[in-house]
Write an enzyme that holds these catalytic residues in place. Structure first.
Site, short mmCIF file in Angstrom:
data_model
loop_
_atom_site.label_atom_id
_atom_site.label_comp_id
_atom_site.label_asym_id
_atom_site.label_seq_id
_atom_site.Cartn_x
_atom_site.Cartn_y
_atom_site.Cartn_z
N TRP A 102 1.09 -0.59 -0.31
CA TRP A 102 0.04 -0.03 0.16
C TRP A 102 1.11 1.23 -0.28
O TRP A 102 0.43 2.17 -0.77
CB TRP A 102 -1.30 0.39 0.88
CG TRP A 102 -1.80 -1.23 1.19
CD1 TRP A 102 -2.41 -2.06 1.70
CD2 TRP A 102 -3.26 -1.08 0.01
NE1 TRP A 102 -3.57 -2.61 1.38
CE2 TRP A 102 -3.35 -2.03 -0.08
CE3 TRP A 102 -2.86 0.24 -1.02
CZ2 TRP A 102 -4.95 -2.17 -0.72
CZ3 TRP A 102 -4.45 -0.26 -1.73
CH2 TRP A 102 -4.99 -1.50 -2.22
N ASP A 171 -0.75 6.96 6.31
CA ASP A 171 -2.56 6.26 5.60
C ASP A 171 -1.93 5.13 6.93
O ASP A 171 -1.61 3.89 7.25
CB ASP A 171 -1.91 5.11 4.51
CG ASP A 171 -3.45 4.33 4.56
OD1 ASP A 171 -4.04 4.31 4.71
OD2 ASP A 171 -2.55 3.50 3.11
N LYS A 195 -12.73 -0.70 6.90
CA LYS A 195 -11.73 -2.26 7.64
C LYS A 195 -12.23 -2.32 8.89
O LYS A 195 -13.09 -3.22 9.77
CB LYS A 195 -10.31 -2.13 7.86
CG LYS A 195 -9.61 -2.30 5.65
CD LYS A 195 -8.00 -1.17 5.41
CE LYS A 195 -8.27 -1.52 3.80
NZ LYS A 195 -9.03 -2.88 3.65
N1 PLP Z 1 -4.21 1.66 2.00
C1 PLP Z 1 -4.42 0.55 3.14
C2 PLP Z 1 -3.52 0.33 4.58
C3 PLP Z 1 -5.56 -0.14 2.20
O1 PLP Z 1 -5.12 -1.23 2.81
C4 PLP Z 1 -5.78 -0.11 1.46
C5 PLP Z 1 -7.32 -0.73 1.11
O2 PLP Z 1 -6.93 -2.44 1.44
C6 PLP Z 1 -6.34 0.78 0.78
C7 PLP Z 1 -5.62 2.17 1.21
C8 PLP Z 1 -6.82 1.27 -0.47
O3 PLP Z 1 -8.20 2.15 0.67
P1 PLP Z 1 -9.36 1.88 -1.53
O4 PLP Z 1 -9.97 0.34 -1.56
O5 PLP Z 1 -10.50 2.70 0.23
O6 PLP Z 1 -9.35 2.92 -1.95
#
Ligand code: PLP
Length: 363
Positions: A102, A171, A195
């Protein structure tokens, strides 16, 4: 319907009590006789919810007064773009600490808007967090970006890095509200809600006020934190239902005893699983270094990455209604996610199955 134990990484389990509340208010929100789905986002009803949810975020995380709380569309990945668009203009360059899939994605997105300095040597083995003394931080960076919990690789920060005065951006999509966090150590905290704190459709963004008013001219208004802060997160029609769900989940966390309680449970639940892994003589294998093991997402392999055995494990788990345990397609194996809504009893059921499977298959 038999009891289902949902260990999914996201969208993930919502606390059962929250469902009961949502069911009750679904078509009669706040005594209006109609659903929030059919209510104006400019109404007093919605303004009150908007404030209530901001207030519970502020209480839970003890957010200082000089931070804005925003509810934005576009999920976590929307913020991968919003972060550079709002912050990179100061020096044109940003530091990214890539500890998993991520944060790698966030860094890739940021490259569209400026120069990205990779703080750690590139790798495709994400199994820990190198000691901070080895980090290649650029003192000229506009900000330093980290992902506090890598959902796919199961790598979690157990410390807040010292960025020597450069704003720290985090994040927290997959460990938001799982423990207390000193917000004052961060310039920006953001995450998708689906989540640990609700459902897809809304990103929660907490931004220090002095970091506003520097968005790039090309920044779309919908991603511009300054514009959205001025509009109190009602610039356009917000994802109101997702905000309603997030509010109810956060109020549930508060009723459970707040973030200290969530942290205590997360430690308890994750330890139960890591302990079985450790005590299995290598039958189960967790690839992440002990000091960086996630308390939210626990990836592990079986029998030296024996895919047939892993498939059998998953099949047996499903038969017991232990679901969504398949590892992410990038890493394979098994992944158990133990977010706030997953109970200790559910983890005990999983652990019992893990022990039985081990006894049956170990030589
Ligand atoms: N950042 C992390 C740590 C994630 O686990 C996720 C999604 O699983 C995201 C960002 C991306 O999120 P989204 O699917 O809401 O764009």
């Amino acid at each position: 319907m038999p009891k289902i134990h949902n260990f999914g990484a996201g969208p993930a389990k919502i606390p059962e009590e929250v469902y009961d509340i949502l069911k009750n208010e679904f078509n009669n929100f706040d005594g209006t006789g109609i659903s929030l789905l059919e209510t104006s986002h400019r109404s007093g009803t919605y303004l009150k919810l908007n404030k209530d949810v901001q207030d519970v975020v502020r209480r839970l995380l003890n957010v200082p007064d000089n931070y804005k709380i925003l509810f934005l569309s576009g999920g976590g990945q929307g913020q991968f773009a919003a972060v550079p668009l709002n912050l990179i203009s100061r020096t044109g360059t940003a530091d990214y600490v890539v500890t998993g899939a991520w944060s790698a994605k966030a860094a890739k997105e940021a490259k569209k808007y400026g120069k990205v300095n990779l703080v750690l040597p590139p790798t495709d083995r994400y199994d820990g967090i190198p000691d901070q003394s080895t980090w290649n931080l650029d003192p000229n960076a506009s900000y330093v970006h980290i992902c506090t919990n890598e959902t796919i690789h199961g790598v979690e920060f157990d410390f807040i890095p010292d960025t020597k005065g450069v704003p720290l951006v985090a994040d927290m999509s997959s460990n938001f509200m799982s423990k207390k966090v000193d917000v004052s150590k961060f310039g920006v905290i953001y995450g998708g809600a689906q989540k640990n704190i609700g459902t897809a459709g809304v990103a929660l963004v907490i931004v220090r006020e002095d970091l506003l008013n520097q968005a790039l001219p090309i920044c779309p208004s919908i991603l511009d934190w300054t514009v959205n802060a001025k509009a109190n997160s009602i610039l356009n029609t917000p994802p109101m239902f997702a905000i309603q769900v997030m509010g109810r989940v956060l109020q549930w966390i508060e009723r459970q005893g707040g973030l200290d309680k969530m942290a205590e449970m997360a430690t308890k639940k994750s330890s139960l699983i890591y302990d079985v892994i450790e005590q299995s003589n290598g039958f189960y294998y967790a690839p992440v270094a002990k000091n960086a093991r996630s308390k939210m997402n626990i990836p592990f392999r079986i029998g030296n990455a024996d895919e047939a055995l892993e498939k059998e494990f998953l099949k047996g788990a499903e038969a017991l209604n232990l679901i969504q345990l398949k590892g992410h397609r990038d890493v394979g194996g098994i992944r158990a996610s133990t977010y706030n809504a997953v109970t200790v009893e559910e983890v005990q059921t999983l652990v019992k199955y893990m022990k039985e499977f081990y006894q049956k298959h170990s030589k």
